[in-house]
Design a protein around this motif. Structure first.
Motif, PDB file in Angstrom:
ATOM      1  N   VAL A  13       0.850  -1.187   0.000  1.00 18.62           N
ATOM      2  CA  VAL A  13       0.000   0.000   0.000  1.00 18.62           C
ATOM      3  C   VAL A  13       0.893   1.246   0.000  1.00 18.62           C
ATOM      4  CG1 VAL A  13      -1.942  -1.095   1.169  1.00 18.62           C
ATOM      5  CG2 VAL A  13      -0.132  -0.019   2.529  1.00 18.62           C
ATOM      6  N   THR A  14       0.369   2.332  -0.551  1.00 17.62           N
ATOM      7  CA  THR A  14       1.088   3.612  -0.557  1.00 17.62           C
ATOM      8  C   THR A  14       0.446   4.518   0.473  1.00 17.62           C
ATOM      9  OG1 THR A  14       1.648   3.387  -2.904  1.00 17.62           O
ATOM     10  CG2 THR A  14       1.796   5.584  -1.950  1.00 17.62           C
ATOM     11  N   VAL A  15       1.250   4.981   1.420  1.00 14.64           N
ATOM     12  CA  VAL A  15       0.743   5.793   2.527  1.00 14.64           C
ATOM     13  C   VAL A  15       1.693   6.964   2.800  1.00 14.64           C
ATOM     14  CG1 VAL A  15      -0.522   3.933   3.682  1.00 14.64           C
ATOM     15  CG2 VAL A  15       1.908   4.284   4.187  1.00 14.64           C
ATOM     16  N   ASP A  16       1.179   7.980   3.483  1.00 13.49           N
ATOM     17  CA  ASP A  16       2.006   9.097   3.939  1.00 13.49           C
ATOM     18  C   ASP A  16       2.421   8.824   5.385  1.00 13.49           C
ATOM     19  OD1 ASP A  16       1.751  10.442   1.546  1.00 13.49           O
ATOM     20  OD2 ASP A  16      -0.011  11.568   2.189  1.00 13.49           O
ATOM     21  N   VAL A  17       3.736   8.788   5.615  1.00  9.77           N
ATOM     22  CA  VAL A  17       4.274   8.456   6.930  1.00  9.77           C
ATOM     23  C   VAL A  17       4.886   9.706   7.555  1.00  9.77           C
ATOM     24  CG1 VAL A  17       5.970   7.031   8.149  1.00  9.77           C
ATOM     25  CG2 VAL A  17       4.722   6.087   6.210  1.00  9.77           C
ATOM     26  N   LEU A  45       6.083  11.757   4.428  1.00  9.02           N
ATOM     27  CA  LEU A  45       6.767  11.242   3.240  1.00  9.02           C
ATOM     28  C   LEU A  45       5.956  10.073   2.687  1.00  9.02           C
ATOM     29  CD1 LEU A  45       9.397  11.822   1.687  1.00  9.02           C
ATOM     30  CD2 LEU A  45      10.489  10.017   3.011  1.00  9.02           C
ATOM     31  N   SER A  46       5.675  10.105   1.395  1.00  9.23           N
ATOM     32  CA  SER A  46       4.899   9.043   0.758  1.00  9.23           C
ATOM     33  C   SER A  46       5.797   7.843   0.483  1.00  9.23           C
ATOM     34  CB  SER A  46       4.286   9.551  -0.551  1.00  9.23           C
ATOM     35  OG  SER A  46       3.502   8.549  -1.167  1.00  9.23           O
ATOM     36  N   VAL A  47       5.396   6.687   1.018  1.00  7.52           N
ATOM     37  CA  VAL A  47       6.180   5.451   0.849  1.00  7.52           C
ATOM     38  C   VAL A  47       5.257   4.299   0.476  1.00  7.52           C
ATOM     39  CG1 VAL A  47       7.909   6.204   2.533  1.00  7.52           C
ATOM     40  CG2 VAL A  47       6.001   4.778   3.284  1.00  7.52           C
ATOM     41  N   GLU A  48       5.880   3.235  -0.016  1.00  7.59           N
ATOM     42  CA  GLU A  48       5.143   2.004  -0.303  1.00  7.59           C
ATOM     43  C   GLU A  48       5.660   0.925   0.643  1.00  7.59           C
ATOM     44  OE1 GLU A  48       3.785   0.099  -4.394  1.00  7.59           O
ATOM     45  OE2 GLU A  48       5.816  -0.557  -3.875  1.00  7.59           O
ATOM     46  N   ALA A  49       4.726   0.227   1.299  1.00 10.25           N
ATOM     47  CA  ALA A  49       5.114  -0.782   2.280  1.00 10.25           C
ATOM     48  C   ALA A  49       4.067  -1.882   2.333  1.00 10.25           C
ATOM     49  CB  ALA A  49       5.267  -0.147   3.661  1.00 10.25           C
ATOM     50  N   ASP A  50       4.461  -3.012   2.901  1.00  9.82           N
ATOM     51  CA  ASP A  50       3.506  -4.080   3.156  1.00  9.82           C
ATOM     52  C   ASP A  50       2.423  -3.549   4.088  1.00  9.82           C
ATOM     53  OD1 ASP A  50       2.430  -6.400   4.880  1.00  9.82           O
ATOM     54  OD2 ASP A  50       3.463  -7.458   3.260  1.00  9.82           O
ATOM     55  N   ILE A  67       3.694  -1.237   7.912  1.00 14.04           N
ATOM     56  CA  ILE A  67       3.819   0.201   7.677  1.00 14.04           C
ATOM     57  C   ILE A  67       4.575   0.828   8.848  1.00 14.04           C
ATOM     58  CG2 ILE A  67       2.572   2.365   7.337  1.00 14.04           C
ATOM     59  CD1 ILE A  67       0.213   0.702   6.298  1.00 14.04           C
ATOM     60  N   PRO A  68       5.665   1.540   8.592  1.00 10.92           N
ATOM     61  CA  PRO A  68       6.385   2.166   9.708  1.00 10.92           C
ATOM     62  C   PRO A  68       5.572   3.294  10.333  1.00 10.92           C
ATOM     63  CG  PRO A  68       7.297   2.892   7.621  1.00 10.92           C
ATOM     64  CD  PRO A  68       6.302   1.815   7.290  1.00 10.92           C
ATOM     65  N   GLU A  69       5.720   3.472  11.642  1.00 12.64           N
ATOM     66  CA  GLU A  69       4.998   4.544  12.318  1.00 12.64           C
ATOM     67  C   GLU A  69       5.539   5.911  11.893  1.00 12.64           C
ATOM     68  OE1 GLU A  69       5.086   3.916  16.499  1.00 12.64           O
ATOM     69  OE2 GLU A  69       3.890   2.085  16.413  1.00 12.64           O
ATOM     70  N   SER A  70       6.827   5.967  11.558  1.00 11.34           N
ATOM     71  CA  SER A  70       7.449   7.215  11.123  1.00 11.34           C
ATOM     72  C   SER A  70       8.751   6.884  10.413  1.00 11.34           C
ATOM     73  CB  SER A  70       7.723   8.139  12.318  1.00 11.34           C
ATOM     74  OG  SER A  70       8.669   7.537  13.199  1.00 11.34           O
ATOM     75  N   VAL A  71       9.339   7.880   9.759  1.00  8.29           N
ATOM     76  CA  VAL A  71      10.685   7.753   9.211  1.00  8.29           C
ATOM     77  C   VAL A  71      11.552   8.780   9.929  1.00  8.29           C
ATOM     78  CG1 VAL A  71      10.050   6.834   6.971  1.00  8.29           C
ATOM     79  CG2 VAL A  71      10.099   9.299   7.286  1.00  8.29           C
ATOM     80  N   VAL A  72      12.772   8.378  10.272  1.00  9.32           N
ATOM     81  CA  VAL A  72      13.653   9.230  11.065  1.00  9.32           C
ATOM     82  C   VAL A  72      14.670   9.915  10.159  1.00  9.32           C
ATOM     83  CG1 VAL A  72      15.324   9.299  12.944  1.00  9.32           C
ATOM     84  CG2 VAL A  72      13.371   7.740  13.079  1.00  9.32           C
TER      85      VAL A  72
END
Length: 223
Positions: free
Chosen positions: A101-105, A126-131, A135-140
């Protein structure tokens, strides 16, 4: 850290419209619609308190139990009341295990930049694609020791394993700028006012200083 699945007991609803939605909210519940994967939209009622807690986490994966079955879902749109801390409506999209899925993290800034700098977050997500279930809670984004003029683009952000960038690689995420001193800010303001033809009013002290010579001349004339 990846999101955890949150289980919610939902109910099918057959009443629609603003009046029905108000009655549902008065009962401390939330109207919702579930769609995706070629299925017809399913109108649901969600438990108010549990849903509000679940949706405090960005991109929370919900396991919805209703009508004797379960569906995994991701909140696509959350409509919140403009004044009260309540949710008016939720749009949910069906997801499957193993699906991307593509989500904004959310972007989380870590570390201290160099002295006399400002760290400006130009894009808070940040828009990412993940399982769907990872899905990560955030990007550091680390700004440790970065000097003025440093920029972190989307392509520079280190993503968790299995997560790929969906945003434009050249998207500016974090900008490190030099701090502006009070003197420099005042000089810029004065220059801008001069260019605009604005005459600055004299302060009381400046006016008093300007009047002093005139008073002295008057006294000499009287003598």
């Amino acid at each position: 850290m990846a999101q955890h699945e949150i289980r919610l007991d939902a109910q099918l609803r057959s009443e629609f419209g603003k009046g029905a939605a108000r009655r549902i909210r008065r009962d401390n519940k939330i109207p919702a619609v579930l769609y995706g994967h070629g299925t017809d939209p399913v109108h649901l009622t969600l438990p108010g308190h549990e849903t509000m807690l679940a949706l405090k986490n960005a991109n929370a994966i919900l396991t919805l139990s209703f009508d004797g079955k379960e569906e995994l879902a991701l909140a696509k749109d959350v409509q919140r009341d403009a004044i009260k801390p309540v949710i008016d409506h939720v749009d949910l999209v069906i997801v499957k295990r193993g699906e991307k899925v593509t989500v904004d993290v959310p972007v989380h800034v870590d570390g201290e930049a160099a002295p006399e700098t400002n760290v400006v977050v130009e894009n808070g997500t940040l828009s990412v694609e993940a399982d769907a279930l990872s899905i990560p809670e955030s990007v550091v984004v680390s700004v440790e020791g970065l000097g003025a003029g440093s920029q972190i683009l989307a392509k520079d952000v280190t993503l968790p394993a299995g997560v790929t960038l969906a945003a434009d690689e050249e998207l500016l995420v974090v900008n490190v700028t030099a701090q502006v001193t009070a003197e420099a800010l005042e000089a810029e303001l004065a220059e801008a006012e001069a260019e605009a033809g604005i005459e600055k009013d004299e302060s009381d002290d400046e006016a008093a200083e300007g009047d002093a010579p005139a008073a002295e001349d008057a006294e000499k004339t009287e003598d």
